[in-house]
Design an enzyme around this catalytic site. Sequence first.
Site, PDB file in Angstrom:
ATOM      1  N   GLU A 168      70.260  42.364 -32.470  1.00 53.42           N
ATOM      2  CA  GLU A 168      69.509  41.237 -31.901  1.00 53.42           C
ATOM      3  C   GLU A 168      69.446  40.006 -32.808  1.00 53.42           C
ATOM      4  O   GLU A 168      68.366  39.621 -33.259  1.00 53.42           O
ATOM      5  CB  GLU A 168      68.086  41.678 -31.533  1.00 53.42           C
ATOM      6  CG  GLU A 168      68.040  42.857 -30.581  1.00 53.42           C
ATOM      7  CD  GLU A 168      66.630  43.148 -30.044  1.00 53.42           C
ATOM      8  OE1 GLU A 168      65.669  42.529 -30.543  1.00 53.42           O
ATOM      9  OE2 GLU A 168      66.503  43.963 -29.126  1.00 53.42           O
ATOM     10  N   GLU A 367      69.283  49.893 -26.460  1.00 55.81           N
ATOM     11  CA  GLU A 367      67.823  50.037 -26.455  1.00 55.81           C
ATOM     12  C   GLU A 367      67.318  49.754 -25.058  1.00 55.81           C
ATOM     13  O   GLU A 367      67.788  48.819 -24.399  1.00 55.81           O
ATOM     14  CB  GLU A 367      67.116  49.025 -27.379  1.00 55.81           C
ATOM     15  CG  GLU A 367      67.164  49.348 -28.841  1.00 55.81           C
ATOM     16  CD  GLU A 367      66.411  48.312 -29.682  1.00 55.81           C
ATOM     17  OE1 GLU A 367      65.410  47.731 -29.206  1.00 55.81           O
ATOM     18  OE2 GLU A 367      66.854  48.093 -30.823  1.00 55.81           O
TER      19      GLU A 367
HETATM   20  C1  FCB Z   1      63.594  45.272 -29.971  1.00 60.29           C
HETATM   21  C2  FCB Z   1      63.879  45.714 -31.383  1.00 60.29           C
HETATM   22  C3  FCB Z   1      63.340  47.077 -31.707  1.00 60.29           C
HETATM   23  C4  FCB Z   1      61.992  47.316 -31.080  1.00 60.29           C
HETATM   24  C5  FCB Z   1      62.014  46.973 -29.605  1.00 60.29           C
HETATM   25  C6  FCB Z   1      60.711  47.226 -28.897  1.00 60.29           C
HETATM   26  O1  FCB Z   1      63.587  43.883 -29.920  1.00 60.29           O
HETATM   27  O2  FCB Z   1      65.259  45.743 -31.628  1.00 60.29           O
HETATM   28  O3  FCB Z   1      63.334  47.222 -33.103  1.00 60.29           O
HETATM   29  O4  FCB Z   1      61.011  46.650 -31.781  1.00 60.29           O
HETATM   30  O5  FCB Z   1      62.370  45.638 -29.454  1.00 60.29           O
END
Ligand code: FCB
Length: 454
Positions: A168, A367
């Site tokens: 990110e 994620e």
């Molecule tokens: C993302 C991050 C991760 C976590 C999630 C909820 O932005 O990559 O580390 O904090 O959000």
Amino acid sequence: MTLDRADFPSDFVWGTATAAYQVEGATNEGGRGPSIWDDFARHPGAIADGSSGDIADDHYHRFVEDVGIMADLGVTAYRFSIAWPRIQPQGVGAANPDGISFYRRLAEALLQRGITPFATLYHWDLPLALEDRGGWLNRDTAERFGDYAGFAAAELGDVVTNWITLNEPWCSSFLGYASGEHAPGKRIGSRASHAAHHLLLGHGRAVAAIREARPTANVGVTLNLYSVRPATQSTGDLDAARRIDGLQNRLFLDPILLGRYPADVLHDLGEEEWFAANPSTDAVEIAAPIDFLGINYYSRHVVAAGPTTTTTTTTEASSNPGSESVQFLDTGVPRTQMGWPIHPDGLIDVLELAHDRSPDLPLYITENGAAYEDVVTGGEIVDEERRRYFEQHLAACADALRRGLPLKGYFAWSLIDNFEWAWGYTRRFGLVYVDYETQRRTVKHSGRWFANFL
Ligand code: FCB
């Protein structure tokens, strides 16, 4: 909703994800140097509950137990991150053997249980010594990152074959240097985009360094993409959507997949001149071919034009410099505890953003998950809302596959509750509950549901 593992190909990768600073603890062990998050967490008011990652989930000492939990869940992959300051405590120089040894033991423990390691090289914990030299605003940090990636791949590439350079970069640049909500907590407006460029350049150098050390490695990068929709078809709302899609998605997707920055976004930022002054070879390095793209998907933004004259009445710095007046609407759909609206079909939108640019590129959801306030009753955590969130998003993944999108895997965020950055321990995302007093782990109902599904 009928959802079956058989809706997915047999080689589909099923994982859980974490990040070093959020779970490891042991920040003063194994020769680890300080990172920008160690420093940031000590600033009064930076973290909601005044906490830090000093202990976190103590994963550094309990990783064998955690790998056992993953094996019981039935996952086939684990996405963790390597703390740069464990490998190079001062951000430069030879690799620290104790740091290497920790990740080697972790990777070996995973492999023994049939779990494939996916290692992220940068999940936000820059060595503090590099921040003292300007951090990501200093072009030299990209060079340093390439060196570190090369060391990591050379030392660990026999046990780790899947590499993610950055996690990110939007957050690292715009939360780190524009809104200041994340480390290093700077508020420099549009110039935060310089950090984005150096992160992307660092990504390109890391890809080259990993390939040089390990020619057969599987290398990608993870972006947090958002589904962005205009509130109406009015010119103003369409422009608001163009701006947010630009800053959030295109500023990163285009240089990596198309080899060029989106001109309109550089214009919105007022940074055309700075970008044009960089060596033209940067674009080529940033667009180094990758083997996959990781996408973190959480939500959709529905946006509208704001007031045409922006008077800065707020002391809060925006994470959208140059587009501060854009309004993010509450459309009334259910939200998670983070306040993030739940839009499972937005997951397909973000896969398409990547697919449209690079039709043959394998995609992973690296994620996806939800925070809810967990209640422990009689030793059980009945987290029905989180379970439903996972179910709806997995259904969207199945839908994406039916549409022919090249989705290769899914990583639930997160394996365990952990240090949620500026929110400290006040937000829980785990499939597994952590009692921070005792470090006792309890699989939540969502975790049992996931295991059952698998
Ligand atoms: C993302 C991050 C991760 C976590 C999630 C909820 O932005 O990559 O580390 O904090 O959000």
